[in-house]
Write an enzyme that holds these catalytic residues in place. Structure first.
Site, mmCIF file in Angstrom:
data_model
loop_
_atom_site.group_PDB
_atom_site.id
_atom_site.type_symbol
_atom_site.label_atom_id
_atom_site.label_comp_id
_atom_site.label_asym_id
_atom_site.label_seq_id
_atom_site.Cartn_x
_atom_site.Cartn_y
_atom_site.Cartn_z
ATOM 1 N N GLN A 136 49.203 112.738 -11.590
ATOM 2 C CA GLN A 136 49.580 111.382 -11.984
ATOM 3 C C GLN A 136 48.396 110.433 -11.872
ATOM 4 O O GLN A 136 47.637 110.533 -10.900
ATOM 5 C CB GLN A 136 50.719 110.890 -11.081
ATOM 6 C CG GLN A 136 51.374 109.607 -11.554
ATOM 7 C CD GLN A 136 52.442 109.113 -10.597
ATOM 8 O OE1 GLN A 136 52.180 108.966 -9.402
ATOM 9 N NE2 GLN A 136 53.633 108.867 -11.094
ATOM 10 N N PHE A 262 47.453 109.682 -1.717
ATOM 11 C CA PHE A 262 48.680 108.901 -1.740
ATOM 12 C C PHE A 262 49.560 109.218 -0.540
ATOM 13 O O PHE A 262 49.345 110.212 0.146
ATOM 14 C CB PHE A 262 49.458 109.161 -3.039
ATOM 15 C CG PHE A 262 48.662 108.832 -4.271
ATOM 16 C CD1 PHE A 262 48.424 107.513 -4.623
ATOM 17 C CD2 PHE A 262 48.138 109.839 -5.059
ATOM 18 C CE1 PHE A 262 47.667 107.208 -5.743
ATOM 19 C CE2 PHE A 262 47.379 109.537 -6.182
ATOM 20 C CZ PHE A 262 47.144 108.216 -6.530
ATOM 21 N N GLY A 263 50.572 108.377 -0.346
ATOM 22 C CA GLY A 263 51.535 108.665 0.714
ATOM 23 C C GLY A 263 52.327 109.909 0.390
ATOM 24 O O GLY A 263 52.594 110.752 1.240
ATOM 25 N N MET A 265 53.758 112.398 -3.377
ATOM 26 C CA MET A 265 53.847 112.579 -4.819
ATOM 27 C C MET A 265 55.065 113.429 -5.096
ATOM 28 O O MET A 265 55.222 114.515 -4.538
ATOM 29 C CB MET A 265 52.572 113.235 -5.373
ATOM 30 C CG MET A 265 52.554 113.403 -6.881
ATOM 31 S SD MET A 265 52.609 111.826 -7.748
ATOM 32 C CE MET A 265 53.554 112.296 -9.197
ATOM 33 N N GLU A 266 55.908 112.951 -6.007
ATOM 34 C CA GLU A 266 57.259 113.468 -6.167
ATOM 35 C C GLU A 266 57.372 114.718 -7.026
ATOM 36 O O GLU A 266 58.406 114.935 -7.674
ATOM 37 C CB GLU A 266 58.142 112.368 -6.758
ATOM 38 C CG GLU A 266 57.756 111.915 -8.161
ATOM 39 C CD GLU A 266 56.799 110.743 -8.206
ATOM 40 O OE1 GLU A 266 56.737 110.065 -9.252
ATOM 41 O OE2 GLU A 266 56.107 110.493 -7.198
ATOM 42 N N HIS A 290 61.466 108.314 -0.112
ATOM 43 C CA HIS A 290 60.992 107.789 -1.402
ATOM 44 C C HIS A 290 60.740 108.921 -2.399
ATOM 45 O O HIS A 290 61.203 108.865 -3.549
ATOM 46 C CB HIS A 290 59.708 106.976 -1.183
ATOM 47 C CG HIS A 290 59.193 106.301 -2.419
ATOM 48 N ND1 HIS A 290 59.536 105.019 -2.765
ATOM 49 C CD2 HIS A 290 58.362 106.739 -3.394
ATOM 50 C CE1 HIS A 290 58.941 104.690 -3.897
ATOM 51 N NE2 HIS A 290 58.223 105.716 -4.296
ATOM 52 N N GLU A 291 60.006 109.945 -1.963
ATOM 53 C CA GLU A 291 59.709 111.045 -2.886
ATOM 54 C C GLU A 291 60.983 111.803 -3.247
ATOM 55 O O GLU A 291 61.148 112.265 -4.381
ATOM 56 C CB GLU A 291 58.668 111.989 -2.272
ATOM 57 C CG GLU A 291 57.374 111.311 -1.817
ATOM 58 C CD GLU A 291 56.787 110.340 -2.828
ATOM 59 O OE1 GLU A 291 56.934 110.552 -4.053
ATOM 60 O OE2 GLU A 291 56.177 109.346 -2.396
ATOM 61 N N TYR A 376 56.369 98.197 -8.121
ATOM 62 C CA TYR A 376 57.115 98.745 -6.982
ATOM 63 C C TYR A 376 58.045 97.684 -6.379
ATOM 64 O O TYR A 376 59.262 97.774 -6.469
ATOM 65 C CB TYR A 376 56.162 99.235 -5.889
ATOM 66 C CG TYR A 376 55.534 100.576 -6.130
ATOM 67 C CD1 TYR A 376 55.893 101.694 -5.391
ATOM 68 C CD2 TYR A 376 54.536 100.745 -7.092
ATOM 69 C CE1 TYR A 376 55.306 102.940 -5.592
ATOM 70 C CE2 TYR A 376 53.937 101.980 -7.308
ATOM 71 C CZ TYR A 376 54.325 103.069 -6.549
ATOM 72 O OH TYR A 376 53.746 104.293 -6.760
ATOM 73 N N LYS A 551 46.050 103.709 -0.187
ATOM 74 C CA LYS A 551 46.727 102.538 0.366
ATOM 75 C C LYS A 551 45.950 101.944 1.537
ATOM 76 O O LYS A 551 45.984 100.734 1.772
ATOM 77 C CB LYS A 551 48.128 102.948 0.819
ATOM 78 C CG LYS A 551 48.893 101.891 1.587
ATOM 79 C CD LYS A 551 50.213 102.444 2.086
ATOM 80 C CE LYS A 551 50.945 101.442 2.975
ATOM 81 N NZ LYS A 551 52.224 101.981 3.475
#
Length: 594
Positions: A136, A262-263, A265-266, A290-291, A376, A551
């Protein structure tokens, strides 16, 4: 008159209106010595009209194309254009007749932006190298020649050959019925957007944490990761109760090395997670929620272009909060919304007014710029506002039918508006008007009727912060039972300017500089750096060299530069740069000028 066609993906060369890739078979060999993947992608194509397309146009970046054949083994002529800085190279393949297969033999570049190659020294185990992807937004094209657009959903099968004693995982079902040493087979029967393509290879161990969930990571981290994420199965059950059945089989996670940018990734069936989540107290596991939430809003219903990213991230950020509330309680959920709103207010200060919309105006820009607090957090505030207006029960019905209606579909902002006009604005015309809906989607700033989120749990933080600012010693503060979120609020809402003496006194009491919680450390370093607390600079340097999560590292480098430490920032970056993921290096290069 708007100059853009919002049905068109400006970040892809693909001629999806004429011919679509619907499936591919992938065969790749991993070479750590050469830092390359080599093999082929056999693409199944589907013509979009009776008039057969004469060309298949694909997206690539830094791929070495060896040859291209059809299903009969005939060579197909192709043209690989000069690379665009953002989009990469357009690959046009001449088609013969109505053949539906195009087989591309190729190799990746060692500099592939969607892949990171780590040496053994950059891993926890220090014995084996490591590879992982980050596709992504438009980096899948750097390791697979594809129609790399979120609207181009594909199924796939894969065979991956890895070095001895190494494991391979992908965003797919493992399909290793026939076992060959070093060969790993995968199958993804559900169509996914190409930015969710994912692969990782290394010294991996696995532990189940539920009936359909588990975690991969390096062996030394396995127990800690499994303990941190042990509530995942409960999260899945909660999510299903809100948005319907989980449609992807398993929900496994892999905790990657610290350079993961990233925190999370889905990627379907294999969510990627940063090790900065492993705090030992489950205080940061909302990223897991979240993911997971993306399995419905983002993977099941997805954005058609990067302008429409808010449809993924806004609904997912809201849905995350619902999962957190159900699993960890209302207080934690409220705190997270307040912190989310605080981040949004900070971004309002620096974002040009015309870009303060939930839609990302990136048609002529790098799509990475779409990932901001507006797509977001402002979008999430919109969804929270819908829930408040309709009431939770009615809003949940709308959300469930919305997801079911668009399942396995890529939609535009305009598609959402049309659907809302036919459902939301008809069923709830007394609670929300079309003008109010469009104000949220197209308006800048926050709507005049919006009420900022609050949490009574923060009253104690505000009280203790005021005591300290008014002169009380940090040792006199009452902070028993404070969560990470309370400390984040305490630190992020401090005045811009404080004395070095006062900040050192705070640190001597609460040891923020030594904190092992990545969020608290980041919040503290931000405050300390802008106030020129030079005693923390060594710890800041170690922090920036130890993790690669965008982040944290992007704003910290900027803080160093803004505070007058440009030389130090450059020195740290030169040491750390090779350890950062290629997808973030370009952004950091722009921040830290050599």
């Amino acid at each position: 008159m708007n100059q853009f066609d919002f049905t068109h993906d400006y970040h892809s060369y693909a001629n999806t209106n004429e011919v679509k890739v619907t499936h591919f078979d992938l065969a790749l060999a991993i070479s750590f010595d050469k830092k390359e993947l080599s093999g082929y992608a056999n693409l199944a194509i589907e013509h979009q009209s009776e008039q057969l397309a004469t060309q298949l146009v694909l997206d690539t970046r830094d791929l070495l194309i060896d040859r291209i054949e059809n299903s009969q083994g005939q060579s197909l002529n192709f043209t690989l254009d000069e690379a665009d800085d953002i989009l990469g190279s357009r690959l046009a393949v001449d088609l013969i007749g109505d053949d539906i297969w195009v087989k591309i033999y190729y190799k990746t570049s060692p500099q592939a932006e969607g892949l990171q190659w780590l040496t053994p020294a950059q891993t926890s185990g220090k014995k084996q190298p490591y590879l992982f992807s980050q596709s992504q937004p438009i980096n899948a094209r750097s390791w697979i020649p594809l129609q790399d657009s979120p609207k181009a959903r594909v199924t796939f099968n894969a065979k991956v050959m890895a070095p001895q004693n190494m494991s391979v995982v992908m965003c797919a079902e493992s399909n290793n019925e026939i076992e060959y040493p070093g060969v790993f087979m995968f199958r993804m029967p559900e169509p996914i957007p190409t930015h969710l393509m994912a692969i990782a290879c290394g010294d991996l161990a696995f532990k189940a944490i539920g009936e359909r969930s588990g975690v991969y990571t390096e062996p030394s981290m396995l127990e800690a990761c499994a303990k941190e994420f042990e509530d995942t199965e409960q999260m899945i059950n909660i999510a299903e109760s809100l948005l319907g059945p989980y449609r992807w089989g398993r929900y496994d996670m892999i905790v990657l090395p610290p350079s993961f940018p990233f925190g999370g990734m889905e990627n379907p069936r294999l969510a990627f997670m940063t090790p900065t989540l492993i705090a030992g107290d489950k205080s940061l596991v909302s990223t897991v929620a979240h993911e997971l939430a993306h399995s419905w809003t983002g993977n099941l219903v997805s954005n058609a272009t990067w302008r429409d990213l808010w449809l993924n991230e806004g609904f997912t950020t809201y849905f995350t909060n619902r999962i957190v509330e159900a699993v960890y309680g209302k207080e934690m959920a409220e705190l997270e919304v307040v912190l989310e709103y605080g981040r949004l207010m900070e971004e309002f200060k620096i974002m040009p007014v015309e870009k303060q919309t939930v839609t990302a105006n990136v048609q002529t820009e790098d799509p990475n710029n779409a990932f901001d607090r507006f797509t977001y957090d402002k979008a999430s505030m919109f969804v929270h506002d819908l829930e408040r207006r309709l009431g939770r029960e009615d809003f949940d019905k709308f959300l469930l039918t919305y997801v079911e209606h668009f399942a396995f579909t890529a939609i535009t902002t305009e598609d959402f508006i049309t659907y809302a006009k036919q459902t939301l604005l008809v069923d709830h015309s007394d609670k929300i008007s079309e003008a109010e809906l469009l104000e949220w989607i197209h308006g800048t700033g926050m709507p005049s009727w919006f009420v900022a989120p609050t949490s009574s749990s923060l009253e104690k933080v505000i009280e203790q912060q005021k005591l300290w600012l008014d002169g009380a010693n940090a040792t006199a503060l009452t902070v028993e039972g404070w969560s990470v979120h309370h400390w984040q609020y305490f630190l992020t809402t401090l005045p811009e300017k404080l004395t070095v003496t006062k900040l050192l006194e705070l640190d001597s009491c609460f040891a923020f500089t030594e904190s092992k919680n990545a969020e608290i450390a980041f919040a503290w370093f931000t405050v300390a750096v802008r106030n020129n607390v030079e005693q923390v600079l060594e710890a800041v340097a170690a922090y920036l060299k130890a993790i690669g999560r965008g982040k944290f590292v992007k704003p910290l480098y900027k803080s160093l530069i803004d505070a007058g430490y440009s030389t130090l920032a450059n020195e740290i970056y030169q040491d750390a740069r090779t350890g950062y993921h290629p997808s973030i290096v370009g952004m950091l290069d722009d921040i830290v000028k050599s």
